[in-house]
Design an enzyme around this catalytic site. Sequence first.
Site, PDB file in Angstrom:
ATOM      1  N   HIS A   1      -6.640  -9.526  -4.241  1.00 29.58           N
ATOM      2  CA  HIS A   1      -5.368 -10.087  -3.772  1.00 29.58           C
ATOM      3  C   HIS A   1      -4.407 -10.440  -4.898  1.00 29.58           C
ATOM      4  O   HIS A   1      -3.234 -10.730  -4.625  1.00 29.58           O
ATOM      5  CB  HIS A   1      -5.632 -11.308  -2.882  1.00 29.58           C
ATOM      6  CG  HIS A   1      -6.247 -10.931  -1.570  1.00 29.58           C
ATOM      7  ND1 HIS A   1      -7.564 -10.592  -1.445  1.00 29.58           N
ATOM      8  CD2 HIS A   1      -5.702 -10.815  -0.330  1.00 29.58           C
ATOM      9  CE1 HIS A   1      -7.826 -10.290  -0.182  1.00 29.58           C
ATOM     10  NE2 HIS A   1      -6.708 -10.408   0.519  1.00 29.58           N
TER      11      HIS A   1
ATOM     12  N   ASP B   1       0.806  -1.232   0.000  1.00 30.51           N
ATOM     13  CA  ASP B   1       0.000   0.000   0.000  1.00 30.51           C
ATOM     14  C   ASP B   1       0.839   1.283   0.000  1.00 30.51           C
ATOM     15  O   ASP B   1       0.315   2.363  -0.238  1.00 30.51           O
ATOM     16  CB  ASP B   1      -0.919   0.023   1.231  1.00 30.51           C
ATOM     17  CG  ASP B   1      -1.947  -1.093   1.191  1.00 30.51           C
ATOM     18  OD1 ASP B   1      -2.112  -1.699   0.124  1.00 30.51           O
ATOM     19  OD2 ASP B   1      -2.585  -1.352   2.226  1.00 30.51           O
TER      20      ASP B   1
ATOM     21  N   GLY C   1      -1.880   4.874 -17.857  1.00 32.68           N
ATOM     22  CA  GLY C   1      -2.577   5.792 -18.764  1.00 32.68           C
ATOM     23  C   GLY C   1      -4.083   5.694 -18.609  1.00 32.68           C
ATOM     24  O   GLY C   1      -4.827   5.842 -19.586  1.00 32.68           O
TER      25      GLY C   1
HETATM   26  O1  F6P Z   1      -1.417  -5.594   2.561  1.00 30.17           O
HETATM   27  C1  F6P Z   1      -2.273  -4.484   2.691  1.00 30.17           C
HETATM   28  C2  F6P Z   1      -3.581  -4.844   2.118  1.00 30.17           C
HETATM   29  O2  F6P Z   1      -3.232  -5.315   0.868  1.00 30.17           O
HETATM   30  C3  F6P Z   1      -4.676  -3.816   1.965  1.00 30.17           C
HETATM   31  O3  F6P Z   1      -4.604  -3.009   0.842  1.00 30.17           O
HETATM   32  C4  F6P Z   1      -5.913  -4.676   1.973  1.00 30.17           C
HETATM   33  O4  F6P Z   1      -7.051  -4.011   2.364  1.00 30.17           O
HETATM   34  C5  F6P Z   1      -5.548  -5.693   2.984  1.00 30.17           C
HETATM   35  O5  F6P Z   1      -4.156  -5.868   2.887  1.00 30.17           O
HETATM   36  C6  F6P Z   1      -6.286  -6.988   2.866  1.00 30.17           C
HETATM   37  O6  F6P Z   1      -5.602  -7.969   3.549  1.00 30.17           O
HETATM   38  P1  F6P Z   1      -6.193  -9.295   4.162  1.00 30.17           P
HETATM   39  O7  F6P Z   1      -7.173  -9.827   3.170  1.00 30.17           O
HETATM   40  O8  F6P Z   1      -5.006 -10.137   4.346  1.00 30.17           O
HETATM   41  O9  F6P Z   1      -6.829  -8.913   5.445  1.00 30.17           O
END
Ligand code: F6P
Length: 364
Positions: A269, A132, A190
């Site tokens: 993810h 992030d 872009g």
């Molecule tokens: O690693 C940070 C992040 O990718 C955030 O952008 C996202 O909201 C969060 O992790 C989700 O992670 P998890 O599903 O592991 O709780």
Amino acid sequence: MRIAVLTSGGDAPGMNAAIRAVTVVALALGHEPVGVQHGYRGLIDGELAPLALDDVADALRRGGTLLQSARCLEFHEPEVRDRARTVLTEHDIGGLIVIGGNGSLTGALHLSDPAEAGGWPVKVMGIPASIDNDIALTSLSIGVDTAMNTIVEACDKIADTASAHDRVFLVEVMGRDCGYLAMTSAIASGADMVLFPEADRSEAQLVGAVADSVLAVRKRSGSQKVIAIKAEGIETTPDRLKELVDAELSERSGGTAAPIETRVTVLGHVVRGGRPSAFDRLLGSRMGNVAVRALVDGEHRQMVAWLPPVDAGDFGERSVHDPYCHLMPIDVVLEATRQLLDGQSPLARWRSTIFDDLQDVFLL
Ligand code: F6P
């Protein structure tokens, strides 16, 4: 010294490069690297084992984390951190390297808090890793570059089908509290527009902005091929946004023009996985190297920060081992992070308005 290393919180591509660097540099300097499995959770459960060269042989090219990760809410409790300190002492650990994001660094700070830990002798270092890019006082965290490349690659692919069908795509990318990935990948891919929480727009403004872009593109080129990137941190869900945009576009065209088709893609993810980019391998390797050497130098409660070798003002100290790396007190980092996420810091203010300045460029 026995040097323990763990990865905590959301994984980030390049964490393995950092683990590998910690292992090889520690061994090269005559120390003993120890891996902690499953982050702070594994630490309190005593999941520690020595790391050998073979364990990290293929690490550089692999995403995720070979030590695995976990979110450990119990670590907020002082008794649980007491248990962690006992485990580290029992394993004769002299230094601990925590690789992770905001929450993981907060854990490291509390774990090593002299008011809580007394004369506990273990030195603690942090390495920022979070796709992030929501950690302050480092220009980049491990994983950001790969995540950005993943988004750009996905958007390139989406642009092909968007062009073939003359459609509008709303693409949601990760970033719970921070729109950095959305903003940077919008520029790098872009995209026609970007929505991110820092701009603090109402739902109606978000919808209006997407409709403006679609209609501007149509006026300019006769096409409806539009890519709008939306940060996860915007509360309106992508499906709701699509519904509202559809309604707005239909209203604005007065039902006369051909309907504009919109589609939603949530990258989720996918953005967090994958083979680390060359830069994330470099970043992880260099930060791992500096973290070990700093521990050996007796540094404590610092985060390795990545800053171009210019005068960085009053904060932290440049590492004698790498001119791109600074040692920043973790408490200073976390306070600056709070201000970044609250929108109070100059950088946060710049991020929140920069796209207003670019609005005319996007609508060209
Ligand atoms: O690693 C940070 C992040 O990718 C955030 O952008 C996202 O909201 C969060 O992790 C989700 O992670 P998890 O599903 O592991 O709780």
